[in-house]
Design an enzyme around this catalytic site. Structure first.
Site, PDB file in Angstrom:
ATOM      1  N   SER A 160       0.844  -1.184   0.000  1.00 21.60           N
ATOM      2  CA  SER A 160       0.000   0.000   0.000  1.00 21.60           C
ATOM      3  C   SER A 160       0.888   1.246   0.000  1.00 21.60           C
ATOM      4  CB  SER A 160      -0.939  -0.047   1.213  1.00 21.60           C
ATOM      5  OG  SER A 160      -1.818   1.064   1.226  1.00 21.60           O
ATOM      6  N   TYR A 210      -3.848   8.142  -6.962  1.00 19.60           N
ATOM      7  CA  TYR A 210      -2.930   7.118  -6.433  1.00 19.60           C
ATOM      8  C   TYR A 210      -3.375   6.690  -5.036  1.00 19.60           C
ATOM      9  CZ  TYR A 210       1.276   4.971  -4.530  1.00 19.60           C
ATOM     10  OH  TYR A 210       2.156   4.102  -3.934  1.00 19.60           O
ATOM     11  N   LYS A 237      -4.808   2.883  -3.728  1.00 15.62           N
ATOM     12  CA  LYS A 237      -4.260   2.149  -2.592  1.00 15.62           C
ATOM     13  C   LYS A 237      -5.289   2.004  -1.475  1.00 15.62           C
ATOM     14  CE  LYS A 237      -0.088   1.356  -4.169  1.00 15.62           C
ATOM     15  NZ  LYS A 237       0.360  -0.037  -4.450  1.00 15.62           N
TER      16      LYS A 237
END
Length: 284
Positions: free
Chosen positions: A139, A153, A157
């Protein structure tokens, strides 16, 4: 006479550099078996040359489902099983949400979220049949609390962590463990060649997402995290009898978690008078 147990088999995506490369190197140094994948498997030739009996290099673009299925099948054909699946492949995307193109958003979600899902779903029948194994999802500190400029982004995650939490509960009765790795800034190419920039510059965001991009560029090559030590930590968690759901790597990320927990507790205390009042009033 009892047979000696075979070394575990790891499958790691994104092994051409950074954390994936460090983890691959340390797994092999421990005598474990490895299926190392990369979009350009020739970049892994040196690993195979040093460990011809225990390392296989495969071409894998996680955004191509047919390649994912083929890689899982080839891994089982090579070593007979898979014990640890590490979803490491991916890249950063920085820019204010308004600056990002549809194509940039779709590509980043494909690489960081949907690609990992494809790998997990392809590996699950193998792990279920074994009633053992680990899924390790890499992660980011952006999930602890996100930054201006990391909307997509961080969202990718965040989604991966949400899936991981549910998956952990689903797989626990089957003997399969899930570990989420939350690394802080490590000295890899993430802020260099692995970081895509928004193509559409809007000056109004220079003091928010633009400031964060400048910070990443300044930090590149000076990140405090050591990828080799991160690799050892991940292997240690996998080898533990009771691994954590979340493994937080580096002082930066650990400090960030503590700050986030304190902030969440403070905000909850300040506003729970409104939140608690929304339940039905019990009949007395």
């Amino acid at each position: 006479m009892n047979e000696q147990p075979q070394p575990p088999v790891w499958l790691i995506t994104g092994c051409s550099g950074g954390l994936g490369r460090a983890l691959a190197t340390h797994v092999l140094a421990r005598g474990h078996r490895l299926v190392a994948t990369s979009r350009k498997p020739t970049q892994l030739d040196d690993l195979v040359a040093r460990h011809p009996e225990t390392c296989r290099a495969l071409a894998l673009d996680v955004t191509e489902p047919s390649q994912v299925k083929a890689a899982i099948a080839q891994a089982v054909a090579a070593f007979g099983r898979i014990d640890v699946v590490v979803n490491n492949a991916g890249y950063g995307l920085v820019g204010a949400l308004e600056e990002l193109s549809d194509e940039q958003i779709a590509r980043n979600l494909d690489a960081n979220f949907f690609g990992a899902l494809e790998v997990i779903r392809a590996a699950l029948p193998i792990l279920r049949a074994q009633h053992s194994g680990h899924i390790v999802n890499i992660s980011a500190a952006a999930v602890i609390s996100n930054y201006a400029g990391f909307s997509i982004y961080g969202a990718a995650k965040w989604a991966l962590e949400g899936v991981s939490e549910s998956l952990s509960a689903e797989l626990k009765p089957l003997g399969i463990k899930v570990i989420i790795v939350q690394p802080g800034p490590f000295r890899t190419e993430f802020s260099g060649r692995s970081l895509e920039r928004a193509g559409n510059h809007i000056a109004d965001y220079d003091r928010s997402s633009g400031k964060f991009l400048r910070f990443l560029e300044t930090m590149n090559g000076r990140q405090p995290g050591d990828p080799d030590k991160a690799a050892d930590a991940i292997i240690g968690a996998v080898e533990s009898n009771a691994p954590p759901l979340r493994l937080v790597l580096g002082k930066y990320a650990n400090d960030k978690v503590r700050k986030k927990l304190a902030s969440a507790a403070s905000e909850l205390a300040a506003w729970e008078h409104l939140g608690l009042a929304t339940d039905f009033t019990p009949n007395l």
